[in-house]
Design a protein around this motif. Structure first.
Motif: not given
Length: 349
Positions: A50-62
């Motif tokens: 879950x922590x990895x999911x949201x960190x990865x999402x934020x990087x992709x969204x950027x």
């Protein structure tokens, strides 16, 4: 001599029964301990995922202004398997990027068991989600517990931004839903359960608040939403677009920004895979496919009568960019995570 023999037989039989009871209790205790250990292993992986999911999402969204859709579990599983062949700083960076810290030999074994047991559990559960352990996955067409009525689906506009509108096929449903308002993030959150043991929560930010929601995504926020959704159900008139998306992404630069650097350079230590000291990872690609429509596997087998109230219920209309999280409910493990900015785009690079 007959009496001692009878007594001996009785004592022997009684002793045997005691041993059998003790063995049964011992076996039961071992099963309980094993089950507890397995749950602990899977909880460790689910939390890190879950922590990895949201960190990865934020990087992709950027780095993306279009649709986003991926499986954090598929990606983290592939990278965790790769970590078995890494050493030294390469291994530390990779595991830290996956949110596994202070990895002793015992914790590494726990992580490996956790992934194995979690994937076995997901395959065993009769979910409507078809999950493969590779980097390409497919989710079956929206097998909702409560299907949408296809006879009322019609064309409608979806507001991509203030100046852009696209036509979509909008589904409609008047039913009871678990729904909350997150006033801090100016968003509505609604839960749409699938047949089986998986659900989707869709997050609809107010106009201009999408980036605020994205930057505040976290495991703690996700758990807060789930906890609140479990205590609130209301009748709504829901409008939701049909979706058919195929999203591919190259994760090399994204992972480097998350601290996984040596893996892609000449400093990579992949000695557990090959003695070739010049070996490094050239790319990490991922593809996820999402198809959602009105259908449900239960639609043909169930008959229901719904009473429409005389007063119209409040409505929630997903006609502007929104987020979605698909998860399995036993351990709240995030299977898919995405952002729908333009439903008319069938594929995104």
């Amino acid at each position: 001599m007959l009496l001692p023999v009878i007594l001996l037989l009785i004592i022997s039989s009684f002793t045997g029964e005691i041993c059998a009871v003790k063995k049964k209790r011992h076996d039961h205790l071992q099963q309980v301990l094993q089950s507890h250990e397995q749950e602990s292993d899977m909880a460790m992986v689910s939390s890190a995922n879950a922590d990895f999911a949201f960190d990865l999402y934020k990087e992709i969204a950027n780095h993306s202004s279009s649709n986003i859709f991926f499986s954090p579990l598929s990606i983290s599983t592939a990278l965790a398997m790769l970590s078995l062949g890494t050493r030294s700083a390469t291994r530390e960076q990779l595991l830290h990027g996956l949110h596994f810290n202070n990895m002793t030999e015992e914790r590494t074994a726990k992580m490996n068991r956790g992934y194995k047991q979690l994937l076995q559990a997901l395959m065993a559960e009769r979910n409507e989600l078809q999950l493969s352990t590779g980097n390409s996955l497919h989710i079956q067409k929206g097998n909702w517990k409560e299907p949408f009525d296809p006879t009322v689906t019609r064309e409608a506009f979806f507001n991509v931004d203030k100046t852009t509108k696209v036509k979509v096929q909008m589904m409609f449903q008047n039913d009871w839903f678990s729904e909350i308002s997150d006033f801090h993030l100016s968003s509505n959150v609604i839960k749409l359960p699938y047949v089986g043991n998986a659900s989707m929560i869709a997050i609809l930010p107010a106009e201009g608040k999408l980036e605020d929601v994205e930057q505040n995504l976290s495991r703690e926020k996700f758990e807060e939403w789930l906890q609140r959704l479990g205590h609130r159900r209301r009748r709504f008139f829901l409008s939701f677009p049909k979706l058919s998306l195929s999203v591919s992404c190259e994760l090399k630069n994204i992972l480097k920004e998350m601290g996984v650097r040596d893996l892609f350079t000449d400093d990579a230590d992949l000695f557990g895979i090959s003695t070739n000291t010049s070996l490094k990872v050239s790319q990490v690609t991922h593809k996820a496919v999402l198809d959602i429509d009105e259908k449900s596997t239960e639609a043909a087998a169930s008959t229901g009568i719904k009473i429409t109230p005389m007063s119209l219920p409040p409505s929630i209309t997903f006609n502007k960019p929104f987020l979605l999280i698909i998860y399995e409910e036993n351990r709240n493990n995030i299977l898919f995570l995405g952002r729908i900015k333009d439903p008319s785009k069938k594929s995104s690079p």
